[in-house]
Design an enzyme around this catalytic site. Structure first.
Site, PDB file in Angstrom:
ATOM      1  N   LEU A   1       0.861  -1.398   0.178  1.00 54.43           N
ATOM      2  CA  LEU A   1      -0.121   0.178  -0.019  1.00 54.43           C
ATOM      3  C   LEU A   1       0.877   1.241  -0.057  1.00 54.43           C
ATOM      4  O   LEU A   1       1.677   1.394   0.935  1.00 54.43           O
ATOM      5  CB  LEU A   1      -0.810   0.183   1.219  1.00 54.43           C
ATOM      6  CG  LEU A   1      -1.924   1.118   1.168  1.00 54.43           C
ATOM      7  CD1 LEU A   1      -3.245   0.841   0.132  1.00 54.43           C
ATOM      8  CD2 LEU A   1      -2.445   1.079   2.669  1.00 54.43           C
TER       9      LEU A   1
ATOM     10  N   LEU B   1       1.170   4.790   0.847  1.00 54.98           N
ATOM     11  CA  LEU B   1       0.319   5.790   1.760  1.00 54.98           C
ATOM     12  C   LEU B   1       0.444   7.106   1.404  1.00 54.98           C
ATOM     13  O   LEU B   1      -0.246   8.055   1.940  1.00 54.98           O
ATOM     14  CB  LEU B   1       0.755   5.594   3.364  1.00 54.98           C
ATOM     15  CG  LEU B   1       0.369   4.253   4.135  1.00 54.98           C
ATOM     16  CD1 LEU B   1       1.044   4.245   5.509  1.00 54.98           C
ATOM     17  CD2 LEU B   1      -1.139   4.205   4.155  1.00 54.98           C
ATOM     18  N   LYS B   2       1.222   7.489   0.265  1.00 51.47           N
ATOM     19  CA  LYS B   2       1.382   8.821  -0.166  1.00 51.47           C
ATOM     20  C   LYS B   2       0.378   9.188  -1.320  1.00 51.47           C
ATOM     21  O   LYS B   2       0.253  10.248  -1.778  1.00 51.47           O
ATOM     22  CB  LYS B   2       2.896   8.888  -0.723  1.00 51.47           C
ATOM     23  CG  LYS B   2       4.116   8.787   0.362  1.00 51.47           C
ATOM     24  CD  LYS B   2       5.415   8.936  -0.228  1.00 51.47           C
ATOM     25  CE  LYS B   2       6.469   9.264   0.766  1.00 51.47           C
ATOM     26  NZ  LYS B   2       7.774   9.084   0.273  1.00 51.47           N
TER      27      LYS B   2
ATOM     28  N   GLY C   1      19.478   5.857  13.592  1.00 53.22           N
ATOM     29  CA  GLY C   1      20.317   4.863  14.475  1.00 53.22           C
ATOM     30  C   GLY C   1      19.726   3.667  14.050  1.00 53.22           C
ATOM     31  O   GLY C   1      18.780   3.265  13.341  1.00 53.22           O
ATOM     32  N   HIS C   2      20.823   2.556  14.627  1.00 54.16           N
ATOM     33  CA  HIS C   2      20.392   1.092  14.300  1.00 54.16           C
ATOM     34  C   HIS C   2      20.793   0.475  15.925  1.00 54.16           C
ATOM     35  O   HIS C   2      21.328   1.383  16.836  1.00 54.16           O
ATOM     36  CB  HIS C   2      21.114   0.438  13.454  1.00 54.16           C
ATOM     37  CG  HIS C   2      20.208   0.660  11.971  1.00 54.16           C
ATOM     38  ND1 HIS C   2      19.323   0.258  11.862  1.00 54.16           N
ATOM     39  CD2 HIS C   2      20.679   1.555  11.006  1.00 54.16           C
ATOM     40  CE1 HIS C   2      18.495   0.588  10.575  1.00 54.16           C
ATOM     41  NE2 HIS C   2      19.705   1.115  10.116  1.00 54.16           N
ATOM     42  N   ASP C   3      20.514  -0.419  15.913  1.00 54.61           N
ATOM     43  CA  ASP C   3      20.659  -1.346  17.082  1.00 54.61           C
ATOM     44  C   ASP C   3      21.917  -1.067  18.166  1.00 54.61           C
ATOM     45  O   ASP C   3      22.002  -0.757  19.029  1.00 54.61           O
ATOM     46  CB  ASP C   3      20.788  -3.103  16.867  1.00 54.61           C
ATOM     47  CG  ASP C   3      20.284  -3.683  18.194  1.00 54.61           C
ATOM     48  OD1 ASP C   3      21.093  -4.145  18.785  1.00 54.61           O
ATOM     49  OD2 ASP C   3      18.984  -4.005  18.420  1.00 54.61           O
TER      50      ASP C   3
ATOM     51  N   ASN D   1      23.878   1.491  17.821  1.00 57.56           N
ATOM     52  CA  ASN D   1      23.875   2.947  18.557  1.00 57.56           C
ATOM     53  C   ASN D   1      22.928   2.984  19.723  1.00 57.56           C
ATOM     54  O   ASN D   1      23.427   3.569  20.783  1.00 57.56           O
ATOM     55  CB  ASN D   1      23.202   3.736  17.356  1.00 57.56           C
ATOM     56  CG  ASN D   1      23.775   3.958  16.113  1.00 57.56           C
ATOM     57  OD1 ASN D   1      23.135   3.355  15.074  1.00 57.56           O
ATOM     58  ND2 ASN D   1      24.905   4.105  16.098  1.00 57.56           N
ATOM     59  N   TYR D   2      21.824   1.927  19.795  1.00 58.79           N
ATOM     60  CA  TYR D   2      20.920   2.282  21.014  1.00 58.79           C
ATOM     61  C   TYR D   2      21.695   1.571  22.151  1.00 58.79           C
ATOM     62  O   TYR D   2      21.529   1.920  23.295  1.00 58.79           O
ATOM     63  CB  TYR D   2      19.745   1.507  20.762  1.00 58.79           C
ATOM     64  CG  TYR D   2      18.916   1.792  19.459  1.00 58.79           C
ATOM     65  CD1 TYR D   2      19.059   3.340  18.820  1.00 58.79           C
ATOM     66  CD2 TYR D   2      18.309   0.818  18.649  1.00 58.79           C
ATOM     67  CE1 TYR D   2      18.419   3.640  17.760  1.00 58.79           C
ATOM     68  CE2 TYR D   2      17.928   1.309  17.319  1.00 58.79           C
ATOM     69  CZ  TYR D   2      17.805   2.750  17.211  1.00 58.79           C
ATOM     70  OH  TYR D   2      17.268   2.995  15.781  1.00 58.79           O
TER      71      TYR D   2
ATOM     72  N   ASP E   1      16.723  -3.988  19.000  1.00 56.45           N
ATOM     73  CA  ASP E   1      15.457  -3.985  18.024  1.00 56.45           C
ATOM     74  C   ASP E   1      14.433  -5.309  18.795  1.00 56.45           C
ATOM     75  O   ASP E   1      13.078  -5.104  18.733  1.00 56.45           O
ATOM     76  CB  ASP E   1      15.846  -4.648  16.891  1.00 56.45           C
ATOM     77  CG  ASP E   1      16.337  -3.612  16.022  1.00 56.45           C
ATOM     78  OD1 ASP E   1      16.830  -2.240  16.363  1.00 56.45           O
ATOM     79  OD2 ASP E   1      16.958  -3.959  14.704  1.00 56.45           O
TER      80      ASP E   1
END
Length: 378
Positions: free
Chosen positions: A62, A64-65, A128-130, A132-133, A159
């Site tokens: 889908l 959404l835009k 960010g990604h894992d 970074n967290y 994640d």
């Protein structure tokens, strides 16, 4: 026993992608929720469809835009219970599918937003990604060997736990609240918050010992022989988790080292004991040690590879490795309820596999669906 699961009758519209949100909704789907995963058609060939987390779900493409895409989305939302999204803060507002917009169509909706740094605060727009967290929360600094750089874990912990599990927990709590009051609500899940929330034991040990917990040198991280890993004669490894003294005493007696028993946390003998245990465990291969320790109260385990774990009789008996109409075994459902058990009912949905069926349920005929495809809406 209800085979349909504890969340039977709950409908979830999942706008998230990749791992945190889809893992969250997989948990809900495993326990009976109807989950419709929604992704833009342009992502079809990007290789980011993490197929194992799409089991027990339907998948709809889908855009959404587009105006037509928004119309389809709000038809779905009208009778839904939960919306999950994983965009950066502000994106859903620009798309016109944010919490206030959804509430206008369905005031009792539970709307869960999963992001790296949360909906508020100085980093809410940051990418960010894992890793970074984990870094920001202090967890990565605790991972790895003493005196060496931090080691990134082999799975994306932030994640899966900070995003997926916390998201599922928040949704279930919000649904319980809605059942009691009739009111929906918005859930703000920050994966970095989730990682900071995993630090109670670190705080406990820092208060107990009065020293900062350091990488590869903490109470539960190689500082003592009783909670450590050891190489065996064949180059494999085993783990020892004998925290309580009676387990440690049992292990020391069995290994012919009873003198180590009273010295479990002796700082002056710590390195000597670790060296002695290393020497002892190198005398036999892993299989021999496993047979030797079977049935003993010593908290010793072989360190399995993932392939070996998938073949372990433990997980077969516990139904954590199951067949689900697919060529390779699937992971089972770890939360086991006696009356409303979760289950792996269907193989992972392919990208866009259920688009036509879902649109037909919403009242679109074949000609209209064909037109929507030609226009890039679905």
């Amino acid at each position: 026993m209800n085979p349909s699961g504890a969340l039977s009758g709950i409908t979830v519209i999942d706008l998230s992608r990749m791992l945190p949100g889809p893992y969250c909704t997989m948990i809900l789907a495993d326990h009976g929720a109807r989950v419709i995963a929604v992704e833009a058609p342009r992502y079809r060939d990007r290789g980011e469809h993490v197929f194992p987390v799409y089991r027990n779900k339907s998948h709809l493409t889908l855009n959404l835009k587009s105006e037509a895409g928004l119309e389809i989305f709000f038809r779905l939302v009208k009778d839904a219970d939960v919306v999950v999204e994983g965009f950066r803060p502000g994106v859903v507002a620009r798309l016109g599918v944010d919490y206030p917009a959804v509430c206008r169509v369905n005031p009792t909706i539970v709307y869960c937003s999963i992001t790296g740094y949360g909906q508020t605060g100085p980093m809410h727009h940051a990418a960010g990604h894992d890793v970074n967290y984990l870094s920001r929360s202090g967890l990565l600094d605790l991972m790895g060997e003493k005196g060496r750089p931090p080691t990134i874990p082999g799975i994306p912990v932030a994640d899966l736990v900070g995003g997926g599990m916390n998201g599922a927990l928040g949704i279930v709590m919000a649904l319980y609240h809605r059942q009691a009051t009739g009111a929906g609500q918005q859930i703000d899940i920050s994966m970095t918050d989730g990682m900071l929330g995993l630090l109670p034991t670190v705080q406990f040990f820092q208060a107990l010992f009065g020293t900062e917990q350091r990488r590869g040198d903490g109470f539960l991280s190689h500082r003592y022989a009783c909670y450590n890993t050891y190489q065996t004669a064949d180059g494999r490894y085993l783990s020892v988790g004998a925290v309580e003294n009676h387990f440690w005493q049992n292990l020391c007696r069995h290994l012919g080292k009873p003198e180590y028993g009273p010295l479990q946390y002796d700082e002056t003998r710590r390195e000597e004991i670790i060296a002695g245990m290393r020497e002892k465990f190198k005398q036999k291969p892993l299989d021999d040690w496993e047979r030797e320790f079977e049935g003993l109260d010593v908290c010793v385990s072989p360190i399995r590879t993932v392939a070996e774990a998938m073949q372990d009789p433990l997980f077969n008996v516990r139904e954590m490795v199951v067949q689900a109409d697919q060529p390779t075994p699937a992971l089972g459902v770890p939360v086991r309820l006696s009356q409303t058990p979760g289950s792996v009912r269907t193989a992972p949905a392919a990208f866009g596999a259920d688009t036509e069926r879902i649109l037909a349920e919403l009242g679109y005929d074949k000609a209209k669906i064909k037109s929507l495809r030609e226009k890039g809406v679905v």
